[in-house]
Scaffold this motif. Sequence first.
Motif, PDB file in Angstrom:
ATOM      1  N   ILE A 139       0.824  -1.209   0.000  1.00 48.35           N
ATOM      2  CA  ILE A 139       0.000   0.000   0.000  1.00 48.35           C
ATOM      3  C   ILE A 139       0.860   1.262   0.000  1.00 48.35           C
ATOM      4  O   ILE A 139       0.535   2.246  -0.664  1.00 48.35           O
ATOM      5  CB  ILE A 139      -0.991  -0.017   1.199  1.00 48.35           C
ATOM      6  N   ARG A 140       1.971   1.252   0.720  1.00 49.12           N
ATOM      7  CA  ARG A 140       2.839   2.431   0.746  1.00 49.12           C
ATOM      8  C   ARG A 140       3.458   2.676  -0.629  1.00 49.12           C
ATOM      9  O   ARG A 140       3.500   3.812  -1.110  1.00 49.12           O
ATOM     10  CB  ARG A 140       3.920   2.255   1.822  1.00 49.12           C
ATOM     11  N   GLY A 141       3.934   1.615  -1.266  1.00 49.34           N
ATOM     12  CA  GLY A 141       4.492   1.764  -2.605  1.00 49.34           C
ATOM     13  C   GLY A 141       3.460   2.243  -3.615  1.00 49.34           C
ATOM     14  O   GLY A 141       3.761   3.047  -4.510  1.00 49.34           O
ATOM     15  N   LEU A 142       2.231   1.775  -3.471  1.00 45.03           N
ATOM     16  CA  LEU A 142       1.158   2.172  -4.376  1.00 45.03           C
ATOM     17  C   LEU A 142       0.816   3.653  -4.206  1.00 45.03           C
ATOM     18  O   LEU A 142       0.635   4.376  -5.183  1.00 45.03           O
ATOM     19  CB  LEU A 142      -0.075   1.297  -4.128  1.00 45.03           C
ATOM     20  N   ILE A 143       0.737   4.101  -2.955  1.00 53.59           N
ATOM     21  CA  ILE A 143       0.440   5.512  -2.698  1.00 53.59           C
ATOM     22  C   ILE A 143       1.561   6.401  -3.233  1.00 53.59           C
ATOM     23  O   ILE A 143       1.312   7.441  -3.862  1.00 53.59           O
ATOM     24  CB  ILE A 143       0.202   5.746  -1.197  1.00 53.59           C
ATOM     25  N   ASN A 144       2.803   5.977  -3.020  1.00 48.72           N
ATOM     26  CA  ASN A 144       3.925   6.755  -3.545  1.00 48.72           C
ATOM     27  C   ASN A 144       3.857   6.859  -5.064  1.00 48.72           C
ATOM     28  O   ASN A 144       4.146   7.913  -5.641  1.00 48.72           O
ATOM     29  CB  ASN A 144       5.254   6.116  -3.126  1.00 48.72           C
ATOM     30  N   SER A 145       3.455   5.769  -5.727  1.00 48.44           N
ATOM     31  CA  SER A 145       3.469   5.758  -7.190  1.00 48.44           C
ATOM     32  C   SER A 145       2.425   6.692  -7.795  1.00 48.44           C
ATOM     33  O   SER A 145       2.673   7.307  -8.835  1.00 48.44           O
ATOM     34  CB  SER A 145       3.256   4.329  -7.711  1.00 48.44           C
ATOM     35  N   VAL A 146       1.255   6.820  -7.163  1.00 41.11           N
ATOM     36  CA  VAL A 146       0.249   7.729  -7.723  1.00 41.11           C
ATOM     37  C   VAL A 146       0.605   9.180  -7.442  1.00 41.11           C
ATOM     38  O   VAL A 146       0.161  10.089  -8.153  1.00 41.11           O
ATOM     39  CB  VAL A 146      -1.184   7.417  -7.214  1.00 41.11           C
ATOM     40  N   ASN A 147       1.423   9.399  -6.425  1.00 38.34           N
ATOM     41  CA  ASN A 147       1.834  10.776  -6.123  1.00 38.34           C
ATOM     42  C   ASN A 147       3.089  11.206  -6.872  1.00 38.34           C
ATOM     43  O   ASN A 147       3.283  12.398  -7.121  1.00 38.34           O
ATOM     44  CB  ASN A 147       2.025  10.949  -4.616  1.00 38.34           C
ATOM     45  N   ASP A 148       3.945  10.238  -7.272  1.00 34.08           N
ATOM     46  CA  ASP A 148       5.109  10.632  -8.074  1.00 34.08           C
ATOM     47  C   ASP A 148       4.828  10.566  -9.571  1.00 34.08           C
ATOM     48  O   ASP A 148       5.680  10.914 -10.388  1.00 34.08           O
ATOM     49  CB  ASP A 148       6.354   9.805  -7.704  1.00 34.08           C
ATOM     50  N   GLY A 149       3.600  10.135  -9.929  1.00 39.29           N
ATOM     51  CA  GLY A 149       3.186  10.148 -11.326  1.00 39.29           C
ATOM     52  C   GLY A 149       3.591   8.933 -12.136  1.00 39.29           C
ATOM     53  O   GLY A 149       3.295   8.859 -13.332  1.00 39.29           O
ATOM     54  N   SER A 150       4.235   7.930 -11.513  1.00 45.01           N
ATOM     55  CA  SER A 150       4.620   6.740 -12.270  1.00 45.01           C
ATOM     56  C   SER A 150       3.427   5.847 -12.576  1.00 45.01           C
ATOM     57  O   SER A 150       3.471   5.029 -13.498  1.00 45.01           O
ATOM     58  CB  SER A 150       5.710   5.948 -11.530  1.00 45.01           C
ATOM     59  N   THR A 151       2.350   5.994 -11.808  1.00 41.94           N
ATOM     60  CA  THR A 151       1.082   5.330 -12.139  1.00 41.94           C
ATOM     61  C   THR A 151      -0.051   6.345 -12.034  1.00 41.94           C
ATOM     62  O   THR A 151       0.080   7.377 -11.361  1.00 41.94           O
ATOM     63  CB  THR A 151       0.778   4.148 -11.191  1.00 41.94           C
ATOM     64  N   SER A 152      -1.138   6.037 -12.699  1.00 41.21           N
ATOM     65  CA  SER A 152      -2.299   6.930 -12.658  1.00 41.21           C
ATOM     66  C   SER A 152      -3.168   6.683 -11.439  1.00 41.21           C
ATOM     67  O   SER A 152      -3.704   7.613 -10.826  1.00 41.21           O
ATOM     68  CB  SER A 152      -3.145   6.738 -13.923  1.00 41.21           C
ATOM     69  N   ALA A 153      -3.314   5.410 -11.070  1.00 41.39           N
ATOM     70  CA  ALA A 153      -4.221   5.026  -9.989  1.00 41.39           C
ATOM     71  C   ALA A 153      -3.892   3.603  -9.561  1.00 41.39           C
ATOM     72  O   ALA A 153      -3.120   2.895 -10.214  1.00 41.39           O
ATOM     73  CB  ALA A 153      -5.673   5.124 -10.431  1.00 41.39           C
ATOM     74  N   PHE A 154      -4.478   3.182  -8.455  1.00 44.82           N
ATOM     75  CA  PHE A 154      -4.428   1.790  -8.043  1.00 44.82           C
ATOM     76  C   PHE A 154      -5.750   1.448  -7.382  1.00 44.82           C
ATOM     77  O   PHE A 154      -6.553   2.337  -7.064  1.00 44.82           O
ATOM     78  CB  PHE A 154      -3.243   1.502  -7.116  1.00 44.82           C
ATOM     79  N   MET A 155      -5.991   0.161  -7.160  1.00 43.32           N
ATOM     80  CA  MET A 155      -7.234  -0.308  -6.556  1.00 43.32           C
ATOM     81  C   MET A 155      -6.911  -1.081  -5.281  1.00 43.32           C
ATOM     82  O   MET A 155      -6.024  -1.926  -5.262  1.00 43.32           O
ATOM     83  CB  MET A 155      -8.003  -1.177  -7.548  1.00 43.32           C
ATOM     84  N   TRP A 156      -7.651  -0.750  -4.223  1.00 43.61           N
ATOM     85  CA  TRP A 156      -7.445  -1.399  -2.916  1.00 43.61           C
ATOM     86  C   TRP A 156      -8.771  -1.318  -2.163  1.00 43.61           C
ATOM     87  O   TRP A 156      -9.619  -0.477  -2.473  1.00 43.61           O
ATOM     88  CB  TRP A 156      -6.353  -0.655  -2.136  1.00 43.61           C
TER      89      TRP A 156
END
Length: 290
Positions: A139-156
């Motif tokens: 979850i921490r890696g996913l949140i970081n990724s949507v905030n650094d722009g490397s991903t658009s979104a994630f589902m949890w």
Amino acid sequence: MILRIGYVREHFSTPLLQFAEQDAGKTFELVECPSGTGQLISRLTNDEIDVAIALTDALITGIAKGSKAYKLVGSYVSSPLNWAVITGTQSKYNSIADLKDTTIGISRYGSGSQVMAYVMAFQNSWPTDNLKFQVNNDIRGLINSVNDGSTSAFMWEWFTTKPFVDKGEARFIGSVPTPWQSWLIAAQSQTSAEAVTTFLSSLTKFVNDFNSEESRKTKNIPFIEEKFGYPKEDIEAWMKTVDYPSNLLEIPSSLFNHTLSILEKAGVVSPPSGGFQVDEFVNKNVVKLV
């Protein structure tokens, strides 16, 4: 034998945690798998756990894709799982429609977070061949990724993610409930059927107690508050949406055709010649199809 039980430490696991407190390591030990179902399946495959309580779709997908490492042995949560769609606080994405042809963050390949991205695409008539993923582990890696722009979104899961949204670390832009009951229980194929049956019979008592109207009004809320730190109003809202089976040692036979049909349409699994056989998915020495 002392069973190694793999689980994700979140509010759905409350009956298991209550059982573990009483058992005190006599018959089983808990093995936390913070990355979710993909990690649970990996640990089953690598003989790091004996039993996994995990998401229905990913467990069925693994067997449908040929895994012989585990079989399904029971039900856990009978209600759907509400998957939140989450993006960064400053991202340009404001709705599910904005996510088409973007890179979606997932915990692991084969995890529920990936399977549900396919379901989201299917529901929105997106070509699944165009889906792109980035693995971010937890979850921490996913949140970081949507905030650094490397991903658009994630589902949890919605309520698991809500504390991060409340703290301003991410934003909700939608949700996608599962079109199937959300949690099943799997065991390594070589694990003792007698030991698994004994464990699930005992866990059923704790599940039924947790699921009772009396416990919902009384002890469930303070237990979840203490273990997970969720606000009381969030716990009460979740309790209105969740339901557990009265007998964990039963799985509805209709679940398989329904789930596999959707997974096929979403491009997640492909049936073998002659189609899928339900007997390939379950250990009938433990669980009964109803």
